[in-house]
Scaffold this motif. Sequence first.
Motif, PDB file in Angstrom:
ATOM      1  N   GLN A  18     -46.244  76.910  23.836  1.00 56.34           N
ATOM      2  CA  GLN A  18     -45.174  75.981  23.483  1.00 56.34           C
ATOM      3  C   GLN A  18     -44.349  76.585  22.358  1.00 56.34           C
ATOM      4  OE1 GLN A  18     -46.447  71.969  22.587  1.00 56.34           O
ATOM      5  NE2 GLN A  18     -44.942  71.836  20.951  1.00 56.34           N
ATOM      6  N   PRO A  19     -43.030  76.710  22.569  1.00 61.30           N
ATOM      7  CA  PRO A  19     -42.205  77.274  21.493  1.00 61.30           C
ATOM      8  C   PRO A  19     -42.101  76.300  20.322  1.00 61.30           C
ATOM      9  CG  PRO A  19     -40.829  76.415  23.246  1.00 61.30           C
ATOM     10  CD  PRO A  19     -42.249  76.294  23.723  1.00 61.30           C
ATOM     11  N   THR A  20     -41.915  76.852  19.143  1.00 63.65           N
ATOM     12  CA  THR A  20     -41.671  76.003  17.977  1.00 63.65           C
ATOM     13  C   THR A  20     -40.183  75.964  17.652  1.00 63.65           C
ATOM     14  OG1 THR A  20     -42.246  77.895  16.578  1.00 63.65           O
ATOM     15  CG2 THR A  20     -43.955  76.249  16.938  1.00 63.65           C
ATOM     16  N   ILE A  21     -39.445  76.975  18.133  1.00 67.77           N
ATOM     17  CA  ILE A  21     -37.995  77.026  17.907  1.00 67.77           C
ATOM     18  C   ILE A  21     -37.310  77.480  19.196  1.00 67.77           C
ATOM     19  CG2 ILE A  21     -36.109  78.182  16.658  1.00 67.77           C
ATOM     20  CD1 ILE A  21     -38.038  78.563  14.311  1.00 67.77           C
ATOM     21  N   ILE A  22     -36.210  76.804  19.537  1.00 66.18           N
ATOM     22  CA  ILE A  22     -35.320  77.247  20.608  1.00 66.18           C
ATOM     23  C   ILE A  22     -34.054  77.745  19.918  1.00 66.18           C
ATOM     24  CG2 ILE A  22     -33.986  76.584  22.643  1.00 66.18           C
ATOM     25  CD1 ILE A  22     -37.056  76.424  23.007  1.00 66.18           C
ATOM     26  N   ARG A  23     -33.731  79.008  20.137  1.00 65.97           N
ATOM     27  CA  ARG A  23     -32.557  79.608  19.503  1.00 65.97           C
ATOM     28  C   ARG A  23     -31.492  79.849  20.571  1.00 65.97           C
ATOM     29  NH1 ARG A  23     -34.132  84.584  16.383  1.00 65.97           N
ATOM     30  NH2 ARG A  23     -34.713  83.035  14.838  1.00 65.97           N
ATOM     31  N   THR A 149     -45.197  71.026  33.046  1.00 60.21           N
ATOM     32  CA  THR A 149     -45.113  71.245  31.610  1.00 60.21           C
ATOM     33  C   THR A 149     -43.966  72.213  31.343  1.00 60.21           C
ATOM     34  OG1 THR A 149     -47.453  70.836  31.283  1.00 60.21           O
ATOM     35  CG2 THR A 149     -46.364  72.211  29.634  1.00 60.21           C
ATOM     36  N   GLY A 150     -43.134  71.891  30.356  1.00 54.47           N
ATOM     37  CA  GLY A 150     -42.049  72.798  30.050  1.00 54.47           C
ATOM     38  C   GLY A 150     -40.996  72.210  29.131  1.00 54.47           C
ATOM     39  N   LEU A 151     -39.916  72.957  29.003  1.00 54.94           N
ATOM     40  CA  LEU A 151     -38.828  72.635  28.100  1.00 54.94           C
ATOM     41  C   LEU A 151     -37.797  71.743  28.786  1.00 54.94           C
ATOM     42  CD1 LEU A 151     -37.386  73.200  25.366  1.00 54.94           C
ATOM     43  CD2 LEU A 151     -36.315  75.159  26.499  1.00 54.94           C
ATOM     44  N   MET A 152     -37.444  70.631  28.127  1.00 52.50           N
ATOM     45  CA  MET A 152     -36.392  69.728  28.593  1.00 52.50           C
ATOM     46  C   MET A 152     -35.386  69.587  27.447  1.00 52.50           C
ATOM     47  SD  MET A 152     -36.610  65.644  29.565  1.00 52.50           S
ATOM     48  CE  MET A 152     -37.742  65.856  30.915  1.00 52.50           C
ATOM     49  N   THR A 153     -34.144  69.933  27.720  1.00 51.38           N
ATOM     50  CA  THR A 153     -33.094  69.834  26.716  1.00 51.38           C
ATOM     51  C   THR A 153     -32.096  68.781  27.170  1.00 51.38           C
ATOM     52  OG1 THR A 153     -33.396  72.174  26.226  1.00 51.38           O
ATOM     53  CG2 THR A 153     -31.364  71.176  25.449  1.00 51.38           C
ATOM     54  N   ILE A 154     -31.690  67.931  26.237  1.00 51.27           N
ATOM     55  CA  ILE A 154     -30.778  66.831  26.570  1.00 51.27           C
ATOM     56  C   ILE A 154     -29.599  66.846  25.602  1.00 51.27           C
ATOM     57  CG2 ILE A 154     -30.551  64.323  26.838  1.00 51.27           C
ATOM     58  CD1 ILE A 154     -33.560  64.239  27.401  1.00 51.27           C
ATOM     59  N   ILE A 161     -27.392  68.150  20.790  1.00 50.53           N
ATOM     60  CA  ILE A 161     -28.391  68.811  21.633  1.00 50.53           C
ATOM     61  C   ILE A 161     -29.760  68.639  20.989  1.00 50.53           C
ATOM     62  CG2 ILE A 161     -29.193  70.991  22.628  1.00 50.53           C
ATOM     63  CD1 ILE A 161     -26.309  72.018  22.438  1.00 50.53           C
ATOM     64  N   ARG A 162     -30.710  68.178  21.794  1.00 51.17           N
ATOM     65  CA  ARG A 162     -32.101  68.082  21.329  1.00 51.17           C
ATOM     66  C   ARG A 162     -33.001  68.681  22.399  1.00 51.17           C
ATOM     67  NH1 ARG A 162     -32.989  62.149  18.863  1.00 51.17           N
ATOM     68  NH2 ARG A 162     -34.896  63.103  18.054  1.00 51.17           N
ATOM     69  N   ALA A 163     -34.068  69.332  21.954  1.00 48.58           N
ATOM     70  CA  ALA A 163     -35.002  69.990  22.874  1.00 48.58           C
ATOM     71  C   ALA A 163     -36.375  69.341  22.762  1.00 48.58           C
ATOM     72  CB  ALA A 163     -35.095  71.477  22.555  1.00 48.58           C
ATOM     73  N   TRP A 164     -37.047  69.248  23.906  1.00 46.76           N
ATOM     74  CA  TRP A 164     -38.343  68.579  23.985  1.00 46.76           C
ATOM     75  C   TRP A 164     -39.309  69.409  24.808  1.00 46.76           C
ATOM     76  CZ3 TRP A 164     -38.395  64.159  21.142  1.00 46.76           C
ATOM     77  CH2 TRP A 164     -37.154  63.619  20.809  1.00 46.76           C
ATOM     78  N   TRP A 165     -40.556  69.454  24.400  1.00 44.51           N
ATOM     79  CA  TRP A 165     -41.617  70.064  25.188  1.00 44.51           C
ATOM     80  C   TRP A 165     -42.382  68.931  25.848  1.00 44.51           C
ATOM     81  CZ3 TRP A 165     -42.432  74.833  26.765  1.00 44.51           C
ATOM     82  CH2 TRP A 165     -43.644  75.145  27.350  1.00 44.51           C
ATOM     83  N   GLU A 176     -40.823  67.135  20.064  1.00 46.48           N
ATOM     84  CA  GLU A 176     -39.479  67.661  19.820  1.00 46.48           C
ATOM     85  C   GLU A 176     -39.585  69.079  19.264  1.00 46.48           C
ATOM     86  OE1 GLU A 176     -35.098  66.397  18.210  1.00 46.48           O
ATOM     87  OE2 GLU A 176     -36.802  65.158  17.614  1.00 46.48           O
ATOM     88  N   ILE A 177     -38.700  69.950  19.745  1.00 42.14           N
ATOM     89  CA  ILE A 177     -38.672  71.360  19.347  1.00 42.14           C
ATOM     90  C   ILE A 177     -37.432  71.590  18.491  1.00 42.14           C
ATOM     91  CG2 ILE A 177     -38.618  73.749  20.181  1.00 42.14           C
ATOM     92  CD1 ILE A 177     -41.130  72.211  21.089  1.00 42.14           C
ATOM     93  N   LYS A 178     -37.597  72.351  17.407  1.00 36.55           N
ATOM     94  CA  LYS A 178     -36.460  72.685  16.540  1.00 36.55           C
ATOM     95  C   LYS A 178     -35.469  73.564  17.303  1.00 36.55           C
ATOM     96  CE  LYS A 178     -39.163  74.316  13.273  1.00 36.55           C
ATOM     97  NZ  LYS A 178     -39.593  75.029  12.059  1.00 36.55           N
ATOM     98  N   ILE A 179     -34.184  73.391  16.981  1.00 31.98           N
ATOM     99  CA  ILE A 179     -33.138  74.204  17.606  1.00 31.98           C
ATOM    100  C   ILE A 179     -32.381  74.956  16.512  1.00 31.98           C
ATOM    101  CG2 ILE A 179     -30.968  74.135  18.885  1.00 31.98           C
ATOM    102  CD1 ILE A 179     -31.960  71.725  20.359  1.00 31.98           C
TER     103      ILE A 179
END
Length: 183
Positions: A18-23, A149-154, A161-165, A176-179
């Motif tokens: 699971q990523p902690t940051i989406i860049r 299981t995976g990344l969902m960005t809305i 923009i928010r990212a979710w695992w 929620e994943i930091k962006i």
Amino acid sequence: MPNPDRENSVQHSIKMNQPTIIRFKSKCDEALRKNILAPAPEEGCALLIGTKANGKTLTNELIWEVSVIWPCCNVWECNMQNFHKNQCQKNIGQEKASRINRFAIDPREQLRAQKWARNEKLSILGSAHSHPSSSAIPSKLDLSMNYSTGLMTIINGLGEIRAWWVNNQTKKTLTEIKIQFHS
């Protein structure tokens, strides 16, 4: 009989991936906003392509970098969701189920994107969709229609923009994943 060691191993493996940051690299966030909000009031959708675990930071954060936005057509139709026949008749507030509050990515587009990404030595990191008239938080319907299981960005109608695992292994969980945005 369930094997608790295997379950713990699977859960640990998923947590480790699971990523902690989406860049978002080189204005990808701008491209995502532009493409995904264009079909409003209908939901827009896209695939996020880039690299996983490009590098760990000193604080041991796992970073996924989005370098390509793959815009997709929202192909959702009532008759395609046979396993949710009653969803077409259900109303959400005052709205009947439609592309205004549902989305589906054409599997053929997913395959084309996957083939292209593989040729470029990249990966499909996850998907993105818009909530033109609501918050950038996964709805109950988003979660019920998500099977892996995976990344969902809305993105909401204001461009937030928010990212979710989403973890679907045993008990569905949402983190929620930091962006980060880089030009």
